[in-house]
Design a protein around this motif. Structure first.
Motif, PDB file in Angstrom:
ATOM      1  N   TRP A 289       0.648  -1.211   0.157  1.00  0.00           N
ATOM      2  CA  TRP A 289       0.442  -0.157  -0.121  1.00  0.00           C
ATOM      3  C   TRP A 289       1.081   1.273   0.202  1.00  0.00           C
ATOM      4  N   ARG A 290       1.056   2.095  -1.124  1.00  0.00           N
ATOM      5  CA  ARG A 290       2.130   3.077  -1.394  1.00  0.00           C
ATOM      6  C   ARG A 290       3.158   3.315  -0.660  1.00  0.00           C
ATOM      7  N   PRO A 291       3.642   2.004  -1.146  1.00  0.00           N
ATOM      8  CA  PRO A 291       5.243   2.123  -0.531  1.00  0.00           C
ATOM      9  C   PRO A 291       5.774   3.263  -0.870  1.00  0.00           C
ATOM     10  N   GLU A 292       7.073   3.852   0.034  1.00  0.00           N
ATOM     11  CA  GLU A 292       7.621   4.640  -0.320  1.00  0.00           C
ATOM     12  C   GLU A 292       9.379   4.247  -0.542  1.00  0.00           C
ATOM     13  N   SER A 293       9.493   3.415  -0.908  1.00  0.00           N
ATOM     14  CA  SER A 293      11.037   3.126  -0.777  1.00  0.00           C
ATOM     15  C   SER A 293      11.112   1.435  -1.499  1.00  0.00           C
ATOM     16  N   PRO A 294      11.956   0.707  -1.353  1.00  0.00           N
ATOM     17  CA  PRO A 294      12.454  -0.565  -1.457  1.00  0.00           C
ATOM     18  C   PRO A 294      12.634  -0.891   0.253  1.00  0.00           C
ATOM     19  N   ASP A 295      12.618   0.125   1.280  1.00  0.00           N
ATOM     20  CA  ASP A 295      12.801  -0.637   2.622  1.00  0.00           C
ATOM     21  C   ASP A 295      11.666  -1.093   2.950  1.00  0.00           C
ATOM     22  N   ASP A 296      10.621  -0.270   2.542  1.00  0.00           N
ATOM     23  CA  ASP A 296       9.069  -1.123   2.577  1.00  0.00           C
ATOM     24  C   ASP A 296       8.377  -2.481   2.277  1.00  0.00           C
ATOM     25  N   LEU A 297       9.591  -2.836   1.083  1.00  0.00           N
ATOM     26  CA  LEU A 297       9.491  -4.173   0.298  1.00  0.00           C
ATOM     27  C   LEU A 297      10.238  -5.458   0.712  1.00  0.00           C
ATOM     28  N   ASP A 298      10.035  -6.753   0.956  1.00  0.00           N
ATOM     29  CA  ASP A 298      10.968  -7.735   0.606  1.00  0.00           C
ATOM     30  C   ASP A 298      10.282  -8.971  -0.438  1.00  0.00           C
ATOM     31  N   GLU A 299      10.873 -10.089   0.035  1.00  0.00           N
ATOM     32  CA  GLU A 299      10.344 -11.071  -1.035  1.00  0.00           C
ATOM     33  C   GLU A 299       9.281 -11.809  -0.426  1.00  0.00           C
ATOM     34  N   HIS A 300       8.521 -11.406   0.461  1.00  0.00           N
ATOM     35  CA  HIS A 300       7.145 -11.499   1.795  1.00  0.00           C
ATOM     36  C   HIS A 300       6.010 -10.983   1.132  1.00  0.00           C
ATOM     37  N   SER A 301       6.551  -9.382   0.703  1.00  0.00           N
ATOM     38  CA  SER A 301       5.292  -8.604   0.580  1.00  0.00           C
ATOM     39  C   SER A 301       4.298  -9.496  -0.314  1.00  0.00           C
ATOM     40  N   ALA A 302       4.601  -9.812  -0.953  1.00  0.00           N
ATOM     41  CA  ALA A 302       3.179  -9.970  -2.204  1.00  0.00           C
ATOM     42  C   ALA A 302       2.300 -11.642  -0.868  1.00  0.00           C
ATOM     43  N   ARG A 303       2.610 -12.223   0.134  1.00  0.00           N
ATOM     44  CA  ARG A 303       1.890 -12.856   0.656  1.00  0.00           C
ATOM     45  C   ARG A 303       1.998 -12.236   1.987  1.00  0.00           C
ATOM     46  N   PHE A 304       2.122 -11.021   2.300  1.00  0.00           N
ATOM     47  CA  PHE A 304       2.153 -10.877   4.085  1.00  0.00           C
ATOM     48  C   PHE A 304       0.740 -10.847   4.539  1.00  0.00           C
ATOM     49  N   LEU A 305       0.017 -11.418   5.447  1.00  0.00           N
ATOM     50  CA  LEU A 305      -0.576 -11.503   6.276  1.00  0.00           C
ATOM     51  C   LEU A 305      -1.908 -10.650   6.673  1.00  0.00           C
ATOM     52  N   GLY A 306      -2.254  -9.443   5.963  1.00  0.00           N
ATOM     53  CA  GLY A 306      -2.473  -8.438   6.177  1.00  0.00           C
ATOM     54  C   GLY A 306      -2.598  -7.265   5.187  1.00  0.00           C
ATOM     55  N   PHE A 307      -3.973  -6.044   5.531  1.00  0.00           N
ATOM     56  CA  PHE A 307      -3.755  -5.871   4.141  1.00  0.00           C
ATOM     57  C   PHE A 307      -3.891  -4.146   4.677  1.00  0.00           C
TER      58      PHE A 307
END
Length: 273
Positions: A248-266
């Motif tokens: 949801w509107r990530p601001e930088s690569p630090d907001d994401l990792d390899e698990h982001s697309a399966r994160f248990l939450g919205f």
């Protein structure tokens, strides 16, 4: 812990020898308002569910991004429901860094969180703290703490970050959200982060994590994406809608990792027309 060791932000009526979930969260978030007893509890829970710290940090990052987006939309007053201790990266720090006149009311039922909050926020007249049950929307909205600080003729940003998954279905989370929605002026926004999953992707390991969390922290209710979206009835969803929390509107690569697309939450945000 005796009075000599008691820091100025720890009220005298708080037992520093007993752990507080609010201070445990502060520890997980990297804050300074916690003690050895809180860190011990936090470490025990993390030993059983190591991913929990990443989950909590992602909810906090969502809070930061949500507040910044609200500020970009001209909103300068905020109602943070289920706020805990306003620790590192809190709402008023983010908001007042952009506009020193921004106003915030923190609401929590935990007396430890509220006592610490009031001590920390002493001297900031643009920030209020209310101790009450956030499920009582009418009581929150009508309280002097809210009415004396927030102007209901202007848009308000309401934050329910990592809150509603602690509200069971029997307490009608949809009705709670609707009660706040109906009290807000046009142009107000609601930001929600919520533990949940997509249909067909359930992982049995999530049940194990939930059991540990229920025992060590608090009862939690996972909800499907459609159920989270239904919370926004009467709101216009802000792009990108209901999305995995890190996405949801990530601001930088630090907001994401390899698990982001399966994160248990919205995460999601809606605007009241």
């Amino acid at each position: 812990m005796d009075s000599v060791e008691r820091p100025t932000w720890a009220p005298g009526d708080i037992d520093l020898g007993r752990p507080s979930i609010a201070r445990v969260y502060d520890y997980w978030l990297g804050g300074a308002h916690n003690f050895a007893v809180d860190r011990a509890v936090g470490d025990r829970v993390l030993a059983d569910v190591p991913v929990l710290k990443s989950v909590i940090l992602n909810h906090r990052a969502f809070l930061r991004r949500a507040v910044r987006h609200l500020l970009s939309q001209g909103i300068r007053q905020f109602l943070d429901l289920g706020s805990g201790i306003p620790t590192v990266g809190n709402v008023h720090e983010i908001a007042q860094a952009v506009d020193p006149t921004a106003k915030v009311v923190y609401v929590d039922i935990d007396p430890v969180a509220v006592a610490h909050s009031r001590a920390i926020l002493t001297g900031n007249e643009l920030v209020g703290v209310l101790q009450t049950d956030v499920r009582d929307a009418r009581g929150v909205i009508k309280s002097p703490e809210v009415r004396n600080l927030l102007d209901f003729d202007r848009p308000i940003g309401v934050l329910m970050v990592a809150l509603l998954h602690f509200v069971p279905d029997s307490d009608d989370p949809h009705g709670i959200v609707a009660a706040y929605r109906d009290a807000l002026p046009s142009g107000s926004h609601l930001a929600v982060s919520h533990a949940g999953y997509e249909d067909g992707e359930w992982d049995p390991a999530w049940d194990d994590a939930k059991s540990v969390y229920n025992r060590g922290v608090s009862e939690i209710t996972y909800r499907r994406k459609q159920e989270v979206q239904a919370l926004f009835t009467g709101f216009e969803l802000v792009e990108p809608g209901v999305e995995r929390l890190p996405l949801w509107r990530p601001e930088s690569p630090d907001d994401l990792d390899e698990h982001s697309a399966r994160f248990l939450g919205f995460g999601a945000m809606g605007r009241k027309p």
